[in-house]
Design a protein around this motif. Structure first.
Motif, mmCIF file in Angstrom:
data_model
loop_
_atom_site.group_PDB
_atom_site.id
_atom_site.type_symbol
_atom_site.label_atom_id
_atom_site.label_comp_id
_atom_site.label_asym_id
_atom_site.label_seq_id
_atom_site.Cartn_x
_atom_site.Cartn_y
_atom_site.Cartn_z
ATOM 1 N N SER A 3 0.829 -1.205 0.000
ATOM 2 C CA SER A 3 0.000 0.000 0.000
ATOM 3 C C SER A 3 0.866 1.259 0.000
ATOM 4 O O SER A 3 2.011 1.239 0.458
ATOM 5 C CB SER A 3 -0.908 0.028 1.228
ATOM 6 O OG SER A 3 -1.737 -1.097 1.230
ATOM 7 N N THR A 4 0.273 2.333 -0.521
ATOM 8 C CA THR A 4 0.996 3.598 -0.594
ATOM 9 C C THR A 4 0.408 4.588 0.408
ATOM 10 O O THR A 4 -0.813 4.754 0.486
ATOM 11 C CB THR A 4 0.910 4.178 -2.026
ATOM 12 O OG1 THR A 4 1.499 3.230 -2.904
ATOM 13 C CG2 THR A 4 1.635 5.504 -2.132
ATOM 14 N N TYR A 27 5.633 -0.469 3.342
ATOM 15 C CA TYR A 27 4.774 0.493 2.649
ATOM 16 C C TYR A 27 5.601 1.418 1.757
ATOM 17 O O TYR A 27 6.761 1.694 2.031
ATOM 18 C CB TYR A 27 3.990 1.347 3.655
ATOM 19 C CG TYR A 27 3.044 0.537 4.512
ATOM 20 C CD1 TYR A 27 1.889 -0.027 3.960
ATOM 21 C CD2 TYR A 27 3.311 0.317 5.861
ATOM 22 C CE1 TYR A 27 1.035 -0.790 4.741
ATOM 23 C CE2 TYR A 27 2.457 -0.439 6.641
ATOM 24 C CZ TYR A 27 1.319 -0.990 6.078
ATOM 25 O OH TYR A 27 0.477 -1.743 6.844
ATOM 26 N N LYS A 46 -1.745 7.677 -6.905
ATOM 27 C CA LYS A 46 -2.710 6.826 -6.202
ATOM 28 C C LYS A 46 -2.193 6.596 -4.781
ATOM 29 O O LYS A 46 -1.070 6.151 -4.579
ATOM 30 C CB LYS A 46 -2.879 5.490 -6.925
ATOM 31 C CG LYS A 46 -4.006 4.654 -6.337
ATOM 32 C CD LYS A 46 -4.034 3.262 -6.930
ATOM 33 C CE LYS A 46 -5.000 2.369 -6.153
ATOM 34 N NZ LYS A 46 -4.603 2.128 -4.761
ATOM 35 N N VAL A 47 -3.016 6.944 -3.816
ATOM 36 C CA VAL A 47 -2.633 6.798 -2.406
ATOM 37 C C VAL A 47 -3.714 5.992 -1.693
ATOM 38 O O VAL A 47 -4.904 6.175 -1.944
ATOM 39 C CB VAL A 47 -2.476 8.204 -1.764
ATOM 40 C CG1 VAL A 47 -2.363 8.111 -0.256
ATOM 41 C CG2 VAL A 47 -1.263 8.932 -2.344
ATOM 42 N N ASP A 48 -3.290 5.090 -0.777
ATOM 43 C CA ASP A 48 -4.264 4.248 -0.067
ATOM 44 C C ASP A 48 -4.620 4.791 1.316
ATOM 45 O O ASP A 48 -5.634 4.416 1.902
ATOM 46 C CB ASP A 48 -3.700 2.824 0.090
ATOM 47 C CG ASP A 48 -3.373 2.215 -1.267
ATOM 48 O OD1 ASP A 48 -4.303 2.059 -2.069
ATOM 49 O OD2 ASP A 48 -2.181 1.942 -1.520
ATOM 50 N N LEU A 49 -3.749 5.635 1.865
ATOM 51 C CA LEU A 49 -3.958 6.156 3.221
ATOM 52 C C LEU A 49 -3.183 7.463 3.376
ATOM 53 O O LEU A 49 -2.087 7.603 2.843
ATOM 54 C CB LEU A 49 -3.439 5.131 4.252
ATOM 55 C CG LEU A 49 -3.306 5.579 5.702
ATOM 56 C CD1 LEU A 49 -4.666 5.674 6.373
ATOM 57 C CD2 LEU A 49 -2.424 4.615 6.493
ATOM 58 N N LEU A 77 -11.068 8.031 1.295
ATOM 59 C CA LEU A 77 -9.687 7.713 1.687
ATOM 60 C C LEU A 77 -9.538 7.736 3.217
ATOM 61 O O LEU A 77 -9.952 8.695 3.856
ATOM 62 C CB LEU A 77 -8.779 8.798 1.081
ATOM 63 C CG LEU A 77 -7.288 8.558 0.920
ATOM 64 C CD1 LEU A 77 -7.024 7.321 0.072
ATOM 65 C CD2 LEU A 77 -6.653 9.778 0.267
ATOM 66 N N LEU A 120 -6.594 0.487 6.717
ATOM 67 C CA LEU A 120 -6.357 0.323 5.272
ATOM 68 C C LEU A 120 -7.474 -0.518 4.673
ATOM 69 O O LEU A 120 -7.909 -1.486 5.283
ATOM 70 C CB LEU A 120 -5.005 -0.351 5.025
ATOM 71 C CG LEU A 120 -3.813 0.577 4.834
ATOM 72 C CD1 LEU A 120 -2.538 -0.245 4.693
ATOM 73 C CD2 LEU A 120 -3.974 1.488 3.630
ATOM 74 N N PRO A 121 -7.925 -0.132 3.465
ATOM 75 C CA PRO A 121 -9.021 -0.902 2.861
ATOM 76 C C PRO A 121 -8.594 -2.332 2.527
ATOM 77 O O PRO A 121 -7.445 -2.576 2.292
ATOM 78 C CB PRO A 121 -9.351 -0.126 1.593
ATOM 79 C CG PRO A 121 -8.303 0.896 1.411
ATOM 80 C CD PRO A 121 -7.472 0.970 2.636
#
Lengths: 121, 193
Positions: A3-4, A27, A46-49, A77, A120-121
């Motif tokens: 994840s990013t 990460y 694209k960012v996950d968190l 987000l 995190l999703p």
């Protein structure tokens, strides 16, 4: 993993410290020095968190969080606030702005990673 | 705040772990052994602050992670910086003066860590990374320092303390141990949903 995470903080020392911990856990980390730069990064990558400070010049963390919640593409987000602010009223403002969680500095690296995994999703 | 008759100004004393930020015409004082105090100010806005901190170090080498300790120093500096920014200081205008990090005998006898040296290295490295210029400093040496700081003008008066250094050191040693205990329990995250 993989994840990013975008780390938004005006302190280079804090960004370095958080980056070190996140990268050790696998990460990918992007950085921004204030809310405005944070929004710019979110438009580009694209960012996950997002992990964000509150008190920053140009655009503070709460303003950035509100704008993220109003932007269709990124409105869901997860955003963790990482701040020296521990007052109930400020935490309540953060909750209203749309923060997912709140961590008061100085943080514990193990608890930070545990929290990241939870949101995190 | 009590009045300091020598300077004819109210005096705010700060101890280990404290900081004070103000635009008032007062004097902020502290007494330093191996701890560090940073005077940080935006001179054009006549706002300044002083903190007093040390890095927590355990005497147990196996359990110690330097980055955990550094986080405490960063935190103390961030509280001071945020306090100034909230009062209208500008980050790029911030300047600093650095004091403390004297070596007291008992620390010197410890072969494992040189705590004053770690404190000094931390603060110079921090201010370098954060691009906050240091306008003057007095660090190291064997004597405790008494600091009087005038936040509106950034003037600092410093003298080596005549107070028995072992009592200052004992207080700092206790503070260091308390801090280390705290590092084990900090940062309980709060999730809103």
């Amino acid at each position: 993993m993989g994840s990013t995470i975008l780390v938004v903080d005006d302190s280079v020392s804090i960004r370095q410290s958080v980056r070190f911990i996140l990268e050790q856990s696998g990460y990918t980390v992007h950085e921004a020095a204030d809310g405005a730069e944070g929004l710019k990064r979110l438009g580009e990558q694209k960012v996950d968190l997002v992990i964000s400070d509150i008190n920053m010049p140009n655009m503070d963390g709460l303003t950035m969080i509100k704008q993220i919640r109003e932007t269709d593409k990124i409105k869901f987000l997860p955003i963790l606030v990482l701040t020296t602010e521990s007052q109930g009223t400020v935490i309540e403002e953060g909750k209203k702005a749309g923060a997912t969680g709140w961590i008061v500095k100085p943080f514990n690296d193990v608890k930070l990673i545990e929290t990241i995994k939870k949101v995190l999703p | 705040m009590k009045l300091n008759p020598q300077f004819d100004k109210p005096e705010q004393y700060i101890g280990p772990g404290d900081y004070c930020v103000t635009g008032e015409d007062i004097v902020i004082s502290t007494l330093l052994g191996s701890c560090i105090a940073v005077a940080l100010y935006d001179l054009e806005k006549a706002i300044g602050g002083l903190n007093h901190f040390m890095l927590p170090f355990t005497r147990n080498l196996d359990a110690h992670k330097p980055e955990d300790s550094a986080r405490y120093g960063i935190n103390s500096m961030e509280m001071l910086i945020n306090g100034l920014l909230k009062m209208g200081a500008r980050r790029e205008k911030l300047r600093s003066k650095v004091f403390g990090g004297s070596s007291v005998l008992r620390y010197q006898q410890e072969a494992t860590y040189n705590i004053p040296k770690m404190n000094i290295e931390f603060i110079f490295n921090f201010l370098d990374i954060e691009k906050i210029p240091i306008e003057s400093y007095s660090v190291g040496g064997p004597f405790p320092r008494k600091i009087y700081y005038f936040p509106r003008t950034a003037k600092v008066l410093m003298r080596y303390s005549k107070q028995d250094s072992s009592s200052i050191f004992s207080r700092e040693f206790r503070y260091s141990n308390e801090l280390y205990e705290k590092t084990k329990n900090v940062g309980k995250p709060l999730l809103f949903s």
